[in-house]
Design a protein around this motif. Structure first.
Motif, PDB file in Angstrom:
ATOM      1  N   PRO A 104      68.928  80.732  15.067  1.00 10.40           N
ATOM      2  CA  PRO A 104      69.562  79.418  14.916  1.00 10.40           C
ATOM      3  C   PRO A 104      69.979  78.755  16.223  1.00 10.40           C
ATOM      4  CG  PRO A 104      70.377  80.936  13.247  1.00 10.40           C
ATOM      5  CD  PRO A 104      69.511  81.739  14.170  1.00 10.40           C
ATOM      6  N   HIS A 105      70.416  79.539  17.224  1.00 10.38           N
ATOM      7  CA  HIS A 105      70.860  78.895  18.454  1.00 10.38           C
ATOM      8  C   HIS A 105      69.705  78.197  19.167  1.00 10.38           C
ATOM      9  CE1 HIS A 105      69.414  82.809  19.907  1.00 10.38           C
ATOM     10  NE2 HIS A 105      69.325  82.276  21.118  1.00 10.38           N
ATOM     11  N   ALA A 111      66.496  70.922  18.252  1.00 12.25           N
ATOM     12  CA  ALA A 111      66.844  69.742  17.463  1.00 12.25           C
ATOM     13  C   ALA A 111      67.679  68.760  18.275  1.00 12.25           C
ATOM     14  CB  ALA A 111      67.588  70.171  16.198  1.00 12.25           C
ATOM     15  N   LEU A 112      68.677  69.272  19.010  1.00 12.71           N
ATOM     16  CA  LEU A 112      69.514  68.393  19.821  1.00 12.71           C
ATOM     17  C   LEU A 112      68.705  67.722  20.929  1.00 12.71           C
ATOM     18  CD1 LEU A 112      72.890  70.306  20.272  1.00 12.71           C
ATOM     19  CD2 LEU A 112      72.577  68.041  19.280  1.00 12.71           C
ATOM     20  N   THR A 115      66.307  65.020  19.417  1.00 14.35           N
ATOM     21  CA  THR A 115      67.088  63.894  18.905  1.00 14.35           C
ATOM     22  C   THR A 115      67.671  63.071  20.041  1.00 14.35           C
ATOM     23  OG1 THR A 115      67.653  65.172  16.923  1.00 14.35           O
ATOM     24  CG2 THR A 115      69.020  63.257  17.418  1.00 14.35           C
ATOM     25  N   SER A 116      68.146  63.740  21.070  1.00 17.36           N
ATOM     26  CA  SER A 116      68.751  63.052  22.209  1.00 17.36           C
ATOM     27  C   SER A 116      67.735  62.180  22.941  1.00 17.36           C
ATOM     28  CB  SER A 116      69.349  64.080  23.163  1.00 17.36           C
ATOM     29  OG  SER A 116      69.886  63.472  24.312  1.00 17.36           O
ATOM     30  N   LEU A 117      66.533  62.719  23.149  1.00 15.53           N
ATOM     31  CA  LEU A 117      65.508  61.958  23.871  1.00 15.53           C
ATOM     32  C   LEU A 117      65.000  60.779  23.045  1.00 15.53           C
ATOM     33  CD1 LEU A 117      63.824  65.073  25.361  1.00 15.53           C
ATOM     34  CD2 LEU A 117      64.544  63.109  26.732  1.00 15.53           C
ATOM     35  N   VAL A 118      64.827  60.981  21.748  1.00 19.52           N
ATOM     36  CA  VAL A 118      64.420  59.879  20.879  1.00 19.52           C
ATOM     37  C   VAL A 118      65.491  58.785  20.880  1.00 19.52           C
ATOM     38  CG1 VAL A 118      63.980  59.209  18.478  1.00 19.52           C
ATOM     39  CG2 VAL A 118      62.918  61.273  19.418  1.00 19.52           C
ATOM     40  N   ALA A 382      75.878  70.671  25.045  1.00 20.57           N
ATOM     41  CA  ALA A 382      76.748  69.576  25.484  1.00 20.57           C
ATOM     42  C   ALA A 382      75.984  68.555  26.312  1.00 20.57           C
ATOM     43  CB  ALA A 382      77.921  70.138  26.282  1.00 20.57           C
ATOM     44  N   GLU A 383      75.075  69.019  27.153  1.00 19.07           N
ATOM     45  CA  GLU A 383      74.317  68.094  28.001  1.00 19.07           C
ATOM     46  C   GLU A 383      73.459  67.149  27.161  1.00 19.07           C
ATOM     47  OE1 GLU A 383      73.748  66.357  31.543  1.00 19.07           O
ATOM     48  OE2 GLU A 383      74.997  68.129  31.180  1.00 19.07           O
TER      49      GLU A 383
END
Length: 390
Positions: A104-105, A111-112, A115-118, A382-383
């Motif tokens: 999961p990690h 996923a993060l 999602t962040s780049l999109v 966090a980044e």
């Protein structure tokens, strides 16, 4: 595992070893101040020696055995009916095994990151946002998660012996998932991911996706097994999780918006930042596994240089990352939001120094090493969370 309490009894079919807890279907606390019993016995067919676990044998007939830390036990969500529906229990067990198989990690990181780049690409071009892009975004995320599942899954298939020492809670090593089922899952992930990318994103992104799967394969699979060679292993992890993920997602998003690819300062920053960060993850991921790596003669920097030196090396590289972020904000105010980027990265850097100090103070116990490695992943998350707003 069977947990029995007399005169009443509770049966727990199995356990999943997460630090400090027994987790499987749901959690309920056993509070030693509110229960009394005459006898307590714990029978376990598996031997786990993870930090934070309790080894319970028996207790006084006059009252419960006391502990300085709370004990949390997990069993079926319907405790009184545990074992009443074996088919449903098997479904729950398989679902739990598959979830642990996916690590999961790493899923959270993938996923993060995507999602962040999109989100960044859309915020840069808000006039081009269309509802029709939603399906393509979800298909891209599905493909990335499938690729992630394939890479971490193939690694577990070929690391069963090592994982029985280093990570006995992983489903194949724990006997909760058969090798045949694991092969089925990784094959399903690979085929689903390739078809999804090929249908939705064109030949260039498909070739990048294939490169990522190839690198993930030679990392774990004999006769290549590049994880045996520390420098090559680090470069593979940094390339896949750093450059390919960030460049590929941003390129695909701009293409979906009808734009040609071009680097922006923020995207160049996050790509270089995360690539170096992935290198640090590749270095420090071996810290909790030194015992098993030495037993199976796996050469890592942690086995060669020692846990203390590697933790200092990883912390130092991350601090360079944060210094670079501060310099980027100072010298390129037109590209970044100084009022967020400078204080946020300062706080993260100080938090890293504090965690490294705690690790040193603990004398590098297994529990402290595992906590330090988890903290590094939290910094990674966090980044990406901050990136769309930098």
């Amino acid at each position: 595992m069977e947990l029995s309490l007399s005169p009443s009894s509770i049966r727990i079919a199995d356990i999943s070893p997460h630090r400090g807890t027994f987790s499987r279907y749901g959690r309920f606390p056993i509070n030693h101040t509110s229960i009394t019993f005459s006898h307590f016995s714990l029978k376990c067919s598996k031997n786990y020696s993870l930090p934070g676990w309790y080894s319970l044998r028996s207790c006084s007939t006059t009252g419960p055995q006391r502990h300085h830390r709370p004990l949390t036990v997990s069993a079926s969500s319907q405790l009184g009916a545990a074992g009443s529906d074996p088919v449903l229990n098997k479904v729950y067990e398989f679902k739990d095994a598959v979830w642990r198989f996916l690590r999961p990690h790493t899923i959270r990181g993938t996923a993060l990151g995507s999602t962040s780049l999109v989100a960044r690409a859309l915020m840069e071009n808000p006039n081009l946002i269309r509802w029709s892009l939603l399906f393509k975004a979800f298909s891209g995320l599905l493909a990335l998660l499938c690729g992630n599942g394939y890479i971490v899954g193939i690694n577990q298939i070929y690391d069963i012996g090592i994982d029985k020492v280093n990570k006995p809670y992983l489903p194949i090593a724990a006997g909760d998932l058969s090798v045949q089922s694991a092969w089925f899952l990784v094959s399903l992930f690979a085929v689903t991911g390739l078809l999804t990318v090929g249908i939705n994103f064109g030949p260039f992104i498909t070739s990048l996706y294939c490169l990522g799967l190839f690198l993930g394969t030679i990392y774990s699979v004999p006769p290549f097994r590049m994880k045996r060679f520390p420098v090559v292993a680090f470069l593979i992890i940094a390339t896949v999780r750093g450059f390919l993920l960030n460049f590929g997602v941003y390129y695909a998003t701009r293409a979906a918006l009808g734009l040609t690819f071009e680097w922006s300062f923020p995207v160049a920053f996050i790509t270089s930042f995360v690539t170096l960060f992935a290198l640090v993850i590749a270095i420090t991921k071996d810290l909790p596994d030194v015992e098993g790596d030495r037993k199976f003669q796996i050469s890592t920097l942690a086995t060669k240089l020692g846990v203390r030196n590697i933790s200092f090396l990883g912390s130092g590289l991350l601090l360079l990352n944060y210094v670079g972020a501060l310099l980027a904000a100072i010298f390129m105010p037109q590209a970044f939001r100084r009022n967020l980027m400078i204080p946020a990265h300062t706080v993260l850097a100080l938090s890293l120094i504090f965690q490294a100090w705690l690790l040193e103070k603990s004398n590098y116990t297994q529990e402290a090493i595992s906590g330090f490695y988890r903290f590094i992943w939290n910094l990674f998350y966090a980044e990406y969370i901050m990136f769309p707003f930098l």
